[in-house]
Every structure is written in structure tokens, then in C-alpha cells.
Enzyme design. Structure first.
Site, mmCIF file in Angstrom:
data_model
loop_
_atom_site.group_PDB
_atom_site.id
_atom_site.type_symbol
_atom_site.label_atom_id
_atom_site.label_comp_id
_atom_site.label_asym_id
_atom_site.label_seq_id
_atom_site.Cartn_x
_atom_site.Cartn_y
_atom_site.Cartn_z
ATOM 1 N N SER A 1 7.506 -1.468 0.979
ATOM 2 C CA SER A 1 8.399 -1.142 -0.354
ATOM 3 C C SER A 1 8.479 -0.266 -0.683
ATOM 4 O O SER A 1 7.502 0.726 -0.712
ATOM 5 C CB SER A 1 7.058 -2.209 -1.944
ATOM 6 O OG SER A 1 8.025 -2.136 -3.080
ATOM 7 N N TYR B 1 0.511 -4.822 -7.481
ATOM 8 C CA TYR B 1 0.985 -5.645 -6.267
ATOM 9 C C TYR B 1 0.964 -3.814 -5.543
ATOM 10 O O TYR B 1 1.120 -4.416 -4.071
ATOM 11 C CB TYR B 1 2.989 -5.641 -6.675
ATOM 12 C CG TYR B 1 3.489 -5.605 -5.676
ATOM 13 C CD1 TYR B 1 3.237 -6.625 -4.539
ATOM 14 C CD2 TYR B 1 4.587 -4.856 -5.432
ATOM 15 C CE1 TYR B 1 4.194 -6.294 -3.924
ATOM 16 C CE2 TYR B 1 5.534 -4.766 -5.084
ATOM 17 C CZ TYR B 1 5.310 -6.452 -3.794
ATOM 18 O OH TYR B 1 6.269 -5.404 -2.916
ATOM 19 N N LYS C 1 0.716 -2.429 -0.989
ATOM 20 C CA LYS C 1 1.267 -2.049 -0.641
ATOM 21 C C LYS C 1 1.309 0.039 0.201
ATOM 22 O O LYS C 1 1.223 -0.330 1.458
ATOM 23 C CB LYS C 1 2.673 -2.239 -1.470
ATOM 24 C CG LYS C 1 3.664 -3.618 -1.111
ATOM 25 C CD LYS C 1 3.964 -4.144 0.033
ATOM 26 C CE LYS C 1 3.945 -5.767 0.010
ATOM 27 N NZ LYS C 1 4.305 -5.917 0.813
HETATM 28 P P1 NAD Z 1 8.497 -15.029 -0.059
HETATM 29 O O1 NAD Z 1 7.023 -14.647 -1.288
HETATM 30 O O2 NAD Z 1 9.737 -14.947 -0.264
HETATM 31 O O3 NAD Z 1 7.734 -14.541 1.078
HETATM 32 C C1 NAD Z 1 6.266 -13.971 1.533
HETATM 33 C C2 NAD Z 1 5.938 -15.316 2.185
HETATM 34 O O4 NAD Z 1 4.414 -15.632 2.976
HETATM 35 C C3 NAD Z 1 5.984 -17.010 1.976
HETATM 36 O O5 NAD Z 1 6.542 -17.568 2.974
HETATM 37 C C4 NAD Z 1 4.805 -16.964 1.330
HETATM 38 O O6 NAD Z 1 4.414 -18.938 1.555
HETATM 39 C C5 NAD Z 1 3.343 -16.431 2.913
HETATM 40 N N1 NAD Z 1 2.324 -16.095 2.478
HETATM 41 C C6 NAD Z 1 1.415 -14.974 2.036
HETATM 42 N N2 NAD Z 1 0.538 -15.667 2.003
HETATM 43 C C7 NAD Z 1 0.011 -15.831 2.939
HETATM 44 C C8 NAD Z 1 -0.927 -15.983 4.015
HETATM 45 N N3 NAD Z 1 -2.292 -16.018 3.350
HETATM 46 N N4 NAD Z 1 -1.020 -16.774 4.468
HETATM 47 C C9 NAD Z 1 0.333 -17.457 5.219
HETATM 48 N N5 NAD Z 1 1.348 -17.314 4.433
HETATM 49 C C10 NAD Z 1 1.697 -16.701 3.234
HETATM 50 O O7 NAD Z 1 8.628 -12.748 -0.296
HETATM 51 P P2 NAD Z 1 9.833 -11.991 0.293
HETATM 52 O O8 NAD Z 1 10.542 -11.717 -1.012
HETATM 53 O O9 NAD Z 1 10.690 -12.698 1.451
HETATM 54 O O10 NAD Z 1 9.033 -10.933 0.639
HETATM 55 C C11 NAD Z 1 8.229 -10.853 2.078
HETATM 56 C C12 NAD Z 1 7.648 -9.754 2.389
HETATM 57 O O11 NAD Z 1 8.103 -8.331 1.205
HETATM 58 C C13 NAD Z 1 6.442 -9.265 1.377
HETATM 59 O O12 NAD Z 1 5.453 -8.501 2.013
HETATM 60 C C14 NAD Z 1 6.955 -8.136 -0.199
HETATM 61 O O13 NAD Z 1 5.746 -7.716 -0.623
HETATM 62 C C15 NAD Z 1 8.094 -7.482 0.615
HETATM 63 N N6 NAD Z 1 8.930 -6.984 -0.651
HETATM 64 C C16 NAD Z 1 9.658 -8.052 -0.659
HETATM 65 C C17 NAD Z 1 10.960 -7.090 -1.848
HETATM 66 C C18 NAD Z 1 11.959 -7.865 -2.502
HETATM 67 O O14 NAD Z 1 12.481 -7.697 -3.185
HETATM 68 N N7 NAD Z 1 11.774 -9.478 -1.750
HETATM 69 C C19 NAD Z 1 11.246 -6.244 -1.763
HETATM 70 C C20 NAD Z 1 9.682 -5.026 -1.059
HETATM 71 C C21 NAD Z 1 8.892 -5.806 -0.417
HETATM 72 C C1 UD1 Z 2 10.636 -4.969 -9.133
HETATM 73 C C2 UD1 Z 2 9.210 -4.758 -9.323
HETATM 74 C C3 UD1 Z 2 8.851 -3.976 -7.396
HETATM 75 C C4 UD1 Z 2 9.533 -4.972 -5.974
HETATM 76 C C5 UD1 Z 2 10.017 -5.373 -6.599
HETATM 77 C C6 UD1 Z 2 11.094 -6.363 -5.510
HETATM 78 C C7 UD1 Z 2 9.051 -4.200 -11.556
HETATM 79 C C8 UD1 Z 2 8.367 -3.461 -12.337
HETATM 80 N N1 UD1 Z 2 9.345 -3.713 -10.213
HETATM 81 O O1 UD1 Z 2 11.238 -4.465 -8.937
HETATM 82 O O2 UD1 Z 2 7.423 -3.171 -7.826
HETATM 83 O O3 UD1 Z 2 9.087 -3.941 -5.240
HETATM 84 O O4 UD1 Z 2 10.713 -5.996 -7.572
HETATM 85 O O5 UD1 Z 2 10.062 -7.739 -5.468
HETATM 86 O O6 UD1 Z 2 8.414 -5.550 -11.318
HETATM 87 N N2 UD1 Z 2 15.950 -6.779 -14.854
HETATM 88 C C9 UD1 Z 2 17.174 -7.518 -15.858
HETATM 89 N N3 UD1 Z 2 16.458 -8.897 -16.161
HETATM 90 C C10 UD1 Z 2 14.880 -9.883 -15.622
HETATM 91 C C11 UD1 Z 2 15.396 -9.567 -14.111
HETATM 92 C C12 UD1 Z 2 15.470 -7.450 -13.856
HETATM 93 O O7 UD1 Z 2 17.332 -6.185 -16.922
HETATM 94 O O8 UD1 Z 2 15.221 -11.254 -15.896
HETATM 95 C C13 UD1 Z 2 16.015 -5.555 -14.232
HETATM 96 C C14 UD1 Z 2 14.848 -4.577 -14.119
HETATM 97 O O9 UD1 Z 2 14.471 -4.105 -15.909
HETATM 98 C C15 UD1 Z 2 15.677 -4.376 -13.154
HETATM 99 C C16 UD1 Z 2 16.409 -4.275 -12.204
HETATM 100 O O10 UD1 Z 2 16.546 -5.632 -12.973
HETATM 101 O O11 UD1 Z 2 16.354 -2.656 -14.296
HETATM 102 C C17 UD1 Z 2 15.924 -4.564 -10.659
HETATM 103 O O12 UD1 Z 2 14.869 -5.655 -11.505
HETATM 104 P P1 UD1 Z 2 13.898 -6.439 -10.295
HETATM 105 O O13 UD1 Z 2 14.276 -7.311 -9.665
HETATM 106 O O14 UD1 Z 2 13.015 -6.913 -10.826
HETATM 107 O O15 UD1 Z 2 13.726 -5.250 -9.019
HETATM 108 P P2 UD1 Z 2 12.713 -4.158 -9.462
HETATM 109 O O16 UD1 Z 2 12.018 -4.253 -10.619
HETATM 110 O O17 UD1 Z 2 13.321 -2.981 -8.894
#
Ligand code: NAD
Ligand code: UD1
Length: 337
Positions: free
Chosen positions: A124, A149, A153
Site C-alpha cells: 500500500s 495496519y 504492510k
Molecule cells: P478485501 O478485504 O476485500 O480482500 C481480502 C481478502 O482476504 C478477503 O476476501 C478476506 O476474506 C481474505 N482474508 C483475510 N485474511 C485471511 C486469512 N487469514 N485466510 C484467508 N483469507 C483471508 O480487501 P481488498 O480491498 O481486496 O484488499 C486486498 C489486499 O490489498 C489487502 O491485503 C489490502 O490490505 C491490500 N490493499 C488494499 C487497498 C484498498 O484500498 N482496497 C489499498 C492498499 C492495499
Molecule cells: C485509507 C487508509 C490507508 C489504506 C487505504 C485503502 C486511513 C488514514 N488510511 O486511505 O491506510 O491503505 O484507505 O484501504 O484510513 N473520506 C471522507 N469521508 C468518508 C470516507 C473518506 O471524507 O466517509 C475522505 C478521507 O478523509 C480521505 C479520502 O476521503 O481524504 C479517501 O479516504 P479513504 O477512501 O479512506 O482512503 P485513504 O484515506 O486514502
């Protein structure tokens, strides 16, 4: 290639499964459905015409993961299996360290025992930490994270790098995602958070569909043009295609390689709300509230490295992201349930 998607039933994993199948790869999904739904597997089949092999398993569990490797010749692992709610990680840090670190260790141990040498990891932008100047570049390295969290990472990147140093055959690709939003154009899969969404776009779409009354915009006094935070939002399908490029790269390169996956173009919260309203001709009720603890005013990617080396760049714009989010949400008002 045969690719194991640990956590592959989640938001990013399901879209990646679809793009890998579209690119001709075989997909095996391992998930404990902690934050997802088995229905996802049916939807992937509906979109692609191919049903991925599926294991309901906790990826921390070594014998469960070993069974997958015994039954399938896995070429590359993509490690999505993690907990990701920043606020919850502050309340329950041990749960986050246990799940996120243990899944990584188990995968690496079983890969070593099974002779699988390629892993792509869901990292991330949060690993750049609080002090890095935007745009973030891969060579900045890891900074100080503001929550458990983020630290998981950070630590998992370190573990993977150390494993690659010790084993010259290992290929580790660290993908640092920015802010994925949107959904597959079919509207059959999308983001389905449990409970109150933490992230912006699912909150906006749940207001649009009537599940939430109004959006609270966290802070209007940031040092940006309109006072709201700016982020690098990218379409989840572009992100998924980035994984297709990354697994192909992992299969031919050794050592640790890091790539930002973002567009390089930040949008403010207000710009996102306005874009969603315009793209879908729908009104989003919102109010301004206080800043959310831990939020940075702005950050975005320098996305040059992924373009030069992986041949990947984000193709879908903000209108696609808003339209596809709404297409998913309006057709699945309660997500998969
Ligand atoms: P998500 O929660 O939708 O997907 C994660 C999946 O992993 C889920 O299906 C969950 O059931 C599974 N999981 C968790 N722990 C497990 C375990 N112990 N055994 C088996 N399955 C398990 O999240 P996502 O948004 O698809 O994110 C995927 C990855 O990307 C995560 O590692 C997340 O931290 C990372 N990531 C996501 C974002 C984002 O904005 N969505 C941003 C940066 C990084
Ligand atoms: C957040 C996490 C980041 C993670 C990422 C993806 C925090 C501080 N950071 O990032 O670690 O990798 O999600 O899961 O939580 N916002 C609103 N109202 C809302 C929701 C969000 O105003 O109800 C704003 C937030 O203040 C931010 C922007 O929308 O400015 C994006 O928020 P979000 O989608 O949560 O992503 P990040 O904060 O970038």
C-alpha cells in the site's frame, strides 16, 4: 500459468481473478471469507465462463495451504489475504499483526517447501509513511506509519525482501496500491464492505443507493485548492490488469521489485463527489465534518516505473470509475448478500 490468489475472493482479488482468466491463466482461490462471500466465485464464473478452483481455508493454517500446493502446481502466488480496516487495526492491533504477518509467513514457508518461487504482494502507499513528499516514488523506501495496519504492510514488505535476499531463486513483487475504486464493467462484482464503509467511494455509493443518509467529508481546511484531501484514485480493473503484468514479470525476474500502481493524478474528495453526481446524474447528500485522525492532506503516485518496466498504465478515468461503481451498487444494493 497457474496462479494462487490468497484472499482472492475479496474486492481486488476477485477483479484480478477475472483479468487473469481473461488473459488465459488458471486461477486457484484460497479464502476464509472473513471479509468476502462465496457468491463471488459464482460471479467470476458468470463473467468469464470459467470457474476458478476454490479452497475455503485460513491462509495462516500451514496444513491447509500445503494441501493446495500438493493438489496444484502453482507457478505464482498473489498474496491479498489481509485485514485492512485502519481504524479497527488501532483498536485490535494484535488481530492485525497475527493475521497479516502469519498469512505471509505461512505462504512463504509452504512456497519454499513446494518449490514455488514467485510471489506478488498487495502492499500500500501507506508504507511511504507520514513524511514522504508527493508524488511518491518507489526509491523513497518505507517511512513511519500512523497505524498498525500500515505497520503490518511495512513489516510484510521487510519479511518478503529478507526472504528474497536469502533465496536467490525467489522473486518478490511488491505492488504499492494507491486508492482503488470502481467495479468490473459487468456490474457483477464490486466492493462490498461489511458494516459502515471506511473508505470514500463505497460510502458515496451507499448514500446514492439509500443505505446511508449522507456522506460526511472529513475536513474542509486542508492546504489544497478546495480544502479537502487529495488522493490517487485508480480503477480496480486497471489495478487488476497491473497484477497480470506483475505475475508475468515475477515469473521471469528474481529478487525484490517494487512498483507503485496509481494514475499519477490526484482528485479531491469534493471532486470525487461531484464526478459521481455528474457521471450518474444522481444527487449525493453531504456535510463537512472534522478531519479524520491520521489522514494526510494529499498524496499520489509517480507511476513511471510500472509503465517503463511492466508496460502498465491506468487507462480508465474518473468517469469510468464513478459509472462502474454505481453500476455495481445499483444492481447489488446489498452487495453479495
Ligand atoms: P478485501 O478485504 O476485500 O480482500 C481480502 C481478502 O482476504 C478477503 O476476501 C478476506 O476474506 C481474505 N482474508 C483475510 N485474511 C485471511 C486469512 N487469514 N485466510 C484467508 N483469507 C483471508 O480487501 P481488498 O480491498 O481486496 O484488499 C486486498 C489486499 O490489498 C489487502 O491485503 C489490502 O490490505 C491490500 N490493499 C488494499 C487497498 C484498498 O484500498 N482496497 C489499498 C492498499 C492495499
Ligand atoms: C485509507 C487508509 C490507508 C489504506 C487505504 C485503502 C486511513 C488514514 N488510511 O486511505 O491506510 O491503505 O484507505 O484501504 O484510513 N473520506 C471522507 N469521508 C468518508 C470516507 C473518506 O471524507 O466517509 C475522505 C478521507 O478523509 C480521505 C479520502 O476521503 O481524504 C479517501 O479516504 P479513504 O477512501 O479512506 O482512503 P485513504 O484515506 O486514502
Amino acid at each position: 500459468m497457474k496462479i494462487l490468489l490468497a484472499g482472492g475472493a475479496g474486492y481486488i482479488g476477485s477483479h484480478t481473478a477475472v483479468e487473469l482468466i481473461r488473459a488465459g491463466h488458471d486461477v486457484v482461490i484460497a479464502d476464509n471469507y472473513d471479509n468476502s462471500c462465496p457468491e463471488v466465485i459464482n460471479r467470476i464464473e458468470k463473467i468469464t465462463g470459467i470457474r476458478p478452483v476454490e479452497y475455503e481455508v485460513d491462509v495462516k493454517n500451514k496444513s491447509g495451504v500445503k494441501k493446495i500446493f500438493d493438489e496444484n502446481l502453482i507457478d505464482v502466488v498473489i498474496h491479498f489475504a489481509g485485514l485492512k480496516a485502519v481504524g479497527e487495526s488501532v483498536q485490535l492491533p494484535l488481530k492485525y499483526y497475527r493475521n497479516n504477518i502469519d498469512t505471509t509467513l505461512t505462504l512463504l514457508e509452504v512456497m519454499e517447501e513446494s518449490g514455488c518461487n514467485n510471489i506478488v504482494f498487495s502492499s500500500s502507499a501507506t508504507v511511504y509513511g507520514e513524511d514522504a513528499p508527493a508524488p511518491y516514488r518507489e526509491e523513497f523506501g518505507r517511512g513511519k506509519c500512523s497505524n498498525p495496519y500500515g505497520w503490518t504492510k511495512n513489516m510484510m514488505e521487510q519479511i518478503l525482501e529478507d526472504a528474497a535476499k536469502a533465496n536467490p531463486e525467489l522473486s518478490v513483487v511488491l505492488l504499492r496500491y494507491f486508492n482503488p475504486i470502481g467495479a468490473d464493467a459487468t456490474g457483477l462484482i464490486g466492493e462490498d464492505p461489511q458494516g459502515v464503509p471506511n473508505n470514500l467511494m463505497p460510502y458515496v455509493s451507499q448514500v446514492a443507493v439509500g443505505r446511508r443518509e449522507k456522506l460526511t467529508i472529513f475536513g474542509d481546511d486542508y492546504p489544497t485548492d478546495d480544502g479537502t484531501c487529495r488522493r490517487d484514485y485508480l480503477h480496480v480493473t486497471d489495478l487488476a490488469i497491473g497484477h497480470v503484468k506483475a505475475v508475468e514479470y515475477a515469473d521471469r525476474e528474481k529478487g525484490t521489485n517494487i512498483f507503485n500502481l496509481g494514475t499519477g493524478n490526484p482528485y479531491s474528495v469534493l471532486e470525487i463527489v461531484n464526478a459521481f453526481q455528474e457521471a450518474n446524474d444522481i444527487k449525493i447528500k453531504y456535510e463537512f465534518g472534522p478531519r479524520r485522525e491520521g489522514d494526510l492532506p494529499e498524496f499520489w503516485a509517480n507511476a513511471d516505473k510500472a509503465k517503463e518496466i511492466l508496460g502498465w498504465e491506468a487507462k480508465r478515468g474518473i468517469v469510468d470509475m464513478c459509472r462502474d461503481t454505481w453500476n455495481w451498487q445499483k444492481n447489488n444494493p446489498n452487495g453479495y448478500r
